[in-house]
Design an enzyme around this catalytic site. Sequence first.
Site, short mmCIF file in Angstrom:
data_model
loop_
_atom_site.label_atom_id
_atom_site.label_comp_id
_atom_site.label_asym_id
_atom_site.label_seq_id
_atom_site.Cartn_x
_atom_site.Cartn_y
_atom_site.Cartn_z
CG ASP A 94 -2.02 1.03 1.17
OD1 ASP A 94 -3.02 0.88 0.45
OD2 ASP A 94 -1.84 2.02 1.89
CE1 TYR A 108 -4.23 7.51 0.01
CE2 TYR A 108 -4.11 7.58 2.40
CZ TYR A 108 -4.30 6.87 1.23
OH TYR A 108 -4.56 5.53 1.28
CG HIS A 161 -5.29 -3.10 -0.98
ND1 HIS A 161 -4.36 -2.72 -1.93
CD2 HIS A 161 -5.05 -2.31 0.11
CE1 HIS A 161 -3.61 -1.74 -1.44
NE2 HIS A 161 -4.00 -1.49 -0.21
#
Length: 323
Positions: A101, A243, A300
């Site tokens: 990730d 982010y 994921h």
Amino acid sequence: MEFPQPKFVQTNGIRLAYYEMGEGPPVLLCHGFPELAFSWHRVMPRLAAAGFRAIAADQRGYGHTDCPPRTEDYGVTQLAADMAGLLDALGIDRAVYVGHDWGGPVVWSSALLRRAHVAGVIGVNTPYRPAPLIPKDPLQALREEWGDDQYIVNFHNKGPDNPDSSDAKFNAHQEKLFTGLYRKALFRMSDFQALPKEKRILTMENLVFAENPRGEFVLTQDELDYFLAAFRRTGITPGLNWYRNISANWRATKDLDPNIDVPCLMIEATDDPSGPPGCSEPMKPYVKDLEVAVLADCGHWTGHEKPDELCDLMIPWLKRKFG
């Protein structure tokens, strides 16, 4: 659950928590969002038993590691410096970096920013995206393609005091964040790719707050409790700040030599929209020594869904390349 107690080093201006098991060639495990060093707890014993020194860190803003206050404190330059500083503090010259990730951008960028520390790279679900493949600011590109509701764009609507921000929503519903997100095959890729584009926008609503969550929940109750206890200490804002640096990260790396000359393994998953089969194709011209593997029937959360299969791919490769 077999997981060591944290140890601490002071590096790059923060107190950083790390966990280790085993002896031998060092393997540095970098987690993503919303994860912890603990996310590797099913992988570390296998690495240790295979003759490797498995080291996992709570990266900045997570777990028992410090949470700097400014958004700009969470750029990839600082994240790469943290991991290099951890190795320096442990007297380790080089390690194989493994990233899942958001750990993916950390390890791939470390191969550019901290080349001397990186012996090899394993990307789990997150491929390398060299600067020549990203011609414009990635936040701008995401907004133009998917609009303001796309989850990464939405994360830039920030502020814990703003009731509409992702910070406020996640902090108010932390258990939902994990029970909604940590599910096997949130999207079956064959079904996902068949949807019209407007249905393929990944939003907070369809990833986290869906009324009827898709897929099987992949955490045990003990694992869920561990995550919730950690995130109640730190809140969600530090993780979201990773982010909020994607544009700064792009600027920090876009003029670097994009070629990676250490051995690399990319592990894709059949049902992960962020790392599906074929996602490694664009990186091949930039990675001289690249092997690619695909985990079937996996979404994921590879370390939770397929930990043994993941280790069965990583360990033989590590032994061939690093003894």
